[in-house]
Scaffold this motif. Structure first.
Motif, PDB file in Angstrom:
ATOM      1  N   GLY A 360       0.991  -1.308  -0.027  1.00 15.25           N
ATOM      2  CA  GLY A 360       0.124  -0.003  -0.157  1.00 15.25           C
ATOM      3  C   GLY A 360       0.787   1.333  -0.051  1.00 15.25           C
ATOM      4  O   GLY A 360       0.484   2.303  -0.808  1.00 15.25           O
ATOM      5  N   ALA A 363       2.471   1.551  -3.462  1.00 13.62           N
ATOM      6  CA  ALA A 363       1.503   2.152  -4.398  1.00 13.62           C
ATOM      7  C   ALA A 363       1.110   3.552  -4.171  1.00 13.62           C
ATOM      8  O   ALA A 363       1.308   4.410  -5.062  1.00 13.62           O
ATOM      9  CB  ALA A 363       0.256   1.257  -4.257  1.00 13.62           C
ATOM     10  N   TYR A 364       1.172   3.985  -3.037  1.00 15.52           N
ATOM     11  CA  TYR A 364       0.981   5.175  -2.796  1.00 15.52           C
ATOM     12  C   TYR A 364       1.945   6.417  -3.011  1.00 15.52           C
ATOM     13  O   TYR A 364       1.689   7.408  -3.799  1.00 15.52           O
ATOM     14  CB  TYR A 364       0.466   5.803  -1.060  1.00 15.52           C
ATOM     15  CG  TYR A 364       0.164   7.053  -0.699  1.00 15.52           C
ATOM     16  CD1 TYR A 364      -0.855   7.706  -0.921  1.00 15.52           C
ATOM     17  CD2 TYR A 364       1.321   7.608  -0.052  1.00 15.52           C
ATOM     18  CE1 TYR A 364      -1.152   8.910  -0.505  1.00 15.52           C
ATOM     19  CE2 TYR A 364       1.099   9.000   0.558  1.00 15.52           C
ATOM     20  CZ  TYR A 364      -0.067   9.654   0.017  1.00 15.52           C
ATOM     21  OH  TYR A 364      -0.228  10.942   0.575  1.00 15.52           O
ATOM     22  N   VAL A 383      -5.452   2.735  -1.700  1.00 15.99           N
ATOM     23  CA  VAL A 383      -3.990   1.789  -1.237  1.00 15.99           C
ATOM     24  C   VAL A 383      -3.829   2.016   0.182  1.00 15.99           C
ATOM     25  O   VAL A 383      -3.374   1.272   0.937  1.00 15.99           O
ATOM     26  CB  VAL A 383      -2.984   2.253  -2.359  1.00 15.99           C
ATOM     27  CG1 VAL A 383      -3.595   1.887  -3.691  1.00 15.99           C
ATOM     28  CG2 VAL A 383      -2.765   3.971  -2.175  1.00 15.99           C
TER      29      VAL A 383
END
Length: 475
Positions: A360, A363-364, A383
């Motif tokens: 997460g 992805a962020y 995310v």
């Protein structure tokens, strides 16, 4: 007992034999409810206070001045809390849970009242130290008392409730702080906290009546405390010294001091962490490292509102809600996972948690861009929710694993209190490192956002490997 995770999933810690109900209704009823309420409220007061104060700071500075000490209002509170958390197991052993909680709530209340009465920023900083000492005791007792005051069949659910308060504090703190600030009542806000703390001191005295400590009086491990505290201070300084050689020097010094702390602990008879942490083949050390990695991941939410406003043009309210997504997902996920009793499922959840968190965060970071639209902001929320779910899946199970690592009351108290010690140290160090990474981005908000996200992801990546070892079965 060499495998705390295995014991957390065995029949002994989660005994559901006849006459003993392992359910939410049993935990949240009668005397158990009062005990859980006190533990949860103590952690909530601490967690909420950080975000609460951040929302009040503009009003405080406008009233009493001292803008040059802006950052130290939080720093002094956190460092004092870390120091206090190191003494939790000792106070609990010598005083018992009732008096330990009364001491913690009263110190927190005195600090809150002093905050409300402070005429200058210098005196406010002294009051914040007092409040931090009480807060650190409350945060540590929240986990340590679970083992002492509740039957082991309730440890997982009680740990879930207590740890959920960290997420709830993130949600409630800024809102309450903003409301008091809106009406110019920052002094009243701290006064209200002091009153609530005193009320809970009375509840704690009644709820834990008859529950004594172990009676052991272990000396303070001064040799361990000195390098640990110096390490935290050194790494914290990296966020305020000029970027470049001074930054690397302070971080390197901090890491050397952390290594020295471990060396001293391994050789000492009187230790800060449970002695079995340093025993060859024992997985408790990997449980704590996983807790540290998850705690590091939480720190990204301190920066999300700023990035949301700067890169997507979000309003302060919407950006604040975006910052709360991770904690909300964390709270929801852990309240579901604590009902799982299968040892295999628990192991998988602990291993899967840091993986989701890291994915997460990466992805962020990759999705950061100038002029982001609402669709992109919605994907950020998704995310971040993924990252929060990762924390929630593993956190309460790691707490139970630590508490179940020994049958010795004194070592068990240390094992439980060390969850908070590890958490607060990770919060402090990661916050300082993230501040340094943000400064390294210079004038580019996108670069700053990516540095912070990827830098924290590197720390949580370590949690993937630590969780794998922590959940390894020993034949």
């Amino acid at each position: 007992m060499n495998d705390p995770v295995a014991s957390a999933g065995s029949a002994e810690p989660f005994d559901t034999s006849v006459g003993q109900t392992d359910s939410w209704s049993d935990l949240l009823s009668g005397r158990h409810l009062a005990i859980v309420l006190v533990m949860a409220s103590g952690v909530l007061l601490y967690a909420m206070n950080i975000y609460f104060t951040a929302a009040l700071m503009p009003s405080i500075v406008a009233d009493i001045g001292g803008q040059q000490y802006y950052a130290w209002v939080t720093t002094t509170f956190v460092i004092a809390a870390i120091i206090a958390s190191l003494f939790v197991s000792r106070i609990l052993d010598s005083k018992g849970p009732a008096l330990a909680y009364v001491i913690a709530f009263v110190i927190f209340a005195v600090g809150g009242a002093a905050n409300a009465a402070s005429p200058t920023m210098e005196l406010l900083l002294v009051a914040r130290v007092m409040q931090g000492l009480g807060g650190g005791l409350l945060a540590g007792l929240g986990y340590a008392v679970i083992r002492a005051a509740l039957p082991d069949r309730h440890w997982a659910r009680a740990t879930g409730v207590v740890s959920a308060m960290w997420g709830v504090g993130t949600l409630v703190g800024p809102v309450l702080g903003g409301v008091f600030a809106e009406f110019g009542l920052w002094r009243w806000s701290y006064g209200a906290l002091a009153v609530f703390a005193l009320l809970f001191a009375i509840v704690a005295q009644r709820s834990f009546a008859g529950k004594a400590g172990s009676g052991q009086h272990a000396p303070v491990p001064v040799a361990s405390l000195i390098p640990l505290i110096l390490a935290i201070v050194a790494i914290s300084l990296s966020a305020i010294v000029p970027i470049g050689l001074p930054t690397f020097a302070t971080i390197a010094l901090g890491l050397v001091l952390l290594f020295l702390f471990v060396v001293v602990e391994r050789r000492s008879h009187n230790t800060l962490l449970p002695r079995l942490t340093y025993r060859r083949g024992n997985t408790l050390k990997w449980v704590y490292l996983t807790v540290a990695a998850l705690s590091a991941g939480v720190m990204v939410e301190n920066f999300i509102p700023f990035f949301g406003q700067q890169l997507a043009g979000l309003s302060p309210v919407v950006a604040g809600l975006l910052g709360a997504v991770l904690s909300l997902a964390w709270v929801i996920a852990q309240l579901f996972i604590v009902s799982v009793s299968s040892e295999t499922a628990r192991r998988r959840a602990i291993r899967f948690g840091p993986l989701l968190l890291t994915a997460g965060l990466i992805a962020y970071g990759l999705l950061q861009a100038e002029g982001a639209d609402l669709t992109t902001a919605a994907i950020w929320a998704a995310v971040l929710a993924l990252a929060g779910i990762g924390i929630g899946l593993a956190w309460p199970l790691l707490g139970v694993a630590a508490m179940s690592s020994t049958t010795d009351p004194a070592e068990g108290g240390k094992a439980a209190a060390a969850i908070t010690i590890t958490q607060l140290i990770a919060f402090s160090i990661t916050s300082a490192l993230a501040g340094t990474l943000m400064a390294a981005g210079g004038d580019s908000v996108v670069d700053a956002a990516r540095y912070v996200s990827f830098g924290i992801a590197l720390l949580t990546l370590l949690g993937i490997f630590a969780a794998g070892i922590a959940t390894r079965k020993h034949r």
